[in-house]
Motif scaffolding. Sequence first.
Motif, PDB file in Angstrom:
ATOM      1  N   GLY A  49       0.811  -1.223   0.000  1.00 35.23           N
ATOM      2  CA  GLY A  49       0.000   0.000   0.000  1.00 35.23           C
ATOM      3  C   GLY A  49       0.841   1.268   0.000  1.00 35.23           C
ATOM      4  N   GLN A  50       2.045   1.178   0.538  1.00 30.99           N
ATOM      5  CA  GLN A  50       2.915   2.354   0.562  1.00 30.99           C
ATOM      6  C   GLN A  50       3.588   2.626  -0.778  1.00 30.99           C
ATOM      7  OE1 GLN A  50       5.552   1.794   3.881  1.00 30.99           O
ATOM      8  NE2 GLN A  50       3.938   2.202   5.376  1.00 30.99           N
ATOM      9  N   TRP A  51       3.416   1.760  -1.755  1.00 29.77           N
ATOM     10  CA  TRP A  51       3.980   1.993  -3.080  1.00 29.77           C
ATOM     11  C   TRP A  51       3.211   3.057  -3.853  1.00 29.77           C
ATOM     12  CZ3 TRP A  51       4.571  -3.705  -5.152  1.00 29.77           C
ATOM     13  CH2 TRP A  51       5.498  -4.383  -4.365  1.00 29.77           C
ATOM     14  N   ALA A  52       1.963   3.314  -3.485  1.00 27.78           N
ATOM     15  CA  ALA A  52       1.124   4.236  -4.255  1.00 27.78           C
ATOM     16  C   ALA A  52       1.727   5.646  -4.318  1.00 27.78           C
ATOM     17  CB  ALA A  52      -0.284   4.283  -3.668  1.00 27.78           C
ATOM     18  N   ALA A  53       2.155   6.175  -3.200  1.00 24.77           N
ATOM     19  CA  ALA A  53       2.695   7.541  -3.179  1.00 24.77           C
ATOM     20  C   ALA A  53       3.946   7.696  -4.050  1.00 24.77           C
ATOM     21  CB  ALA A  53       2.977   7.977  -1.740  1.00 24.77           C
ATOM     22  N   PRO A  54       4.931   6.786  -3.969  1.00 19.35           N
ATOM     23  CA  PRO A  54       6.083   6.932  -4.869  1.00 19.35           C
ATOM     24  C   PRO A  54       5.711   6.848  -6.348  1.00 19.35           C
ATOM     25  CG  PRO A  54       6.639   5.474  -3.076  1.00 19.35           C
ATOM     26  CD  PRO A  54       5.183   5.743  -2.969  1.00 19.35           C
ATOM     27  N   PHE A  55       4.773   5.954  -6.705  1.00 15.82           N
ATOM     28  CA  PHE A  55       4.352   5.874  -8.103  1.00 15.82           C
ATOM     29  C   PHE A  55       3.731   7.193  -8.553  1.00 15.82           C
ATOM     30  CE2 PHE A  55       3.922   1.039  -7.716  1.00 15.82           C
ATOM     31  CZ  PHE A  55       5.116   0.818  -8.368  1.00 15.82           C
ATOM     32  N   LEU A  56       2.913   7.795  -7.697  1.00  7.06           N
ATOM     33  CA  LEU A  56       2.292   9.077  -8.053  1.00  7.06           C
ATOM     34  C   LEU A  56       3.336  10.186  -8.150  1.00  7.06           C
ATOM     35  CD1 LEU A  56      -0.953   8.877  -5.912  1.00  7.06           C
ATOM     36  CD2 LEU A  56      -0.756   8.642  -8.394  1.00  7.06           C
ATOM     37  N   LEU A  57       4.296  10.198  -7.253  1.00 10.31           N
ATOM     38  CA  LEU A  57       5.361  11.211  -7.314  1.00 10.31           C
ATOM     39  C   LEU A  57       6.221  11.065  -8.573  1.00 10.31           C
ATOM     40  CD1 LEU A  57       6.491  11.314  -3.596  1.00 10.31           C
ATOM     41  CD2 LEU A  57       5.423  13.148  -4.886  1.00 10.31           C
ATOM     42  N   ILE A  58       6.539   9.840  -8.924  1.00  8.92           N
ATOM     43  CA  ILE A  58       7.304   9.616 -10.154  1.00  8.92           C
ATOM     44  C   ILE A  58       6.493  10.075 -11.362  1.00  8.92           C
ATOM     45  CG2 ILE A  58       8.295   7.842 -11.658  1.00  8.92           C
ATOM     46  CD1 ILE A  58       8.945   6.273  -9.058  1.00  8.92           C
ATOM     47  N   GLY A  59       5.193   9.819 -11.339  1.00 11.26           N
ATOM     48  CA  GLY A  59       4.324  10.265 -12.431  1.00 11.26           C
ATOM     49  C   GLY A  59       4.276  11.781 -12.552  1.00 11.26           C
ATOM     50  N   VAL A  60       4.210  12.478 -11.442  1.00 13.22           N
ATOM     51  CA  VAL A  60       4.206  13.948 -11.464  1.00 13.22           C
ATOM     52  C   VAL A  60       5.539  14.470 -11.985  1.00 13.22           C
ATOM     53  CG1 VAL A  60       4.173  16.011 -10.002  1.00 13.22           C
ATOM     54  CG2 VAL A  60       2.470  14.233  -9.672  1.00 13.22           C
ATOM     55  N   TYR A  61       6.637  13.883 -11.520  1.00 17.09           N
ATOM     56  CA  TYR A  61       7.964  14.292 -12.002  1.00 17.09           C
ATOM     57  C   TYR A  61       8.072  14.049 -13.509  1.00 17.09           C
ATOM     58  CZ  TYR A  61      12.959  14.418 -12.774  1.00 17.09           C
ATOM     59  OH  TYR A  61      14.197  14.706 -13.266  1.00 17.09           O
TER      60      TYR A  61
END
Length: 86
Positions: A59-71
């Motif tokens: 469940g904690q993978w969601a935030a890094p995936f979203l941050l990488i997507g924004v970058y």
Amino acid sequence: MTDYRVAKGEAQEDQITASIEKFTAQVPSSVYLALALGSMAVSLGFSAAKKPHNALFVGQWAAPFLLIGVYNKLVKIHGSDGTKAN
């Protein structure tokens, strides 16, 4: 008050960063959103299976995936190196 911001052309990205961004720019931004939603779904599945540690881990993978997507999106729109004209 002193202005510590980096001015355009004052700093350059290295070749490793440029090559990574060139490769990842080919990935659609929706892929990162799908990965984030997928990790939330898998986490929910682990929770339903009574595996709380696995559920928290995935469940904690969601935030890094979203941050990488924004970058990734910012690099596509603005570029990463301030010396290049857009």
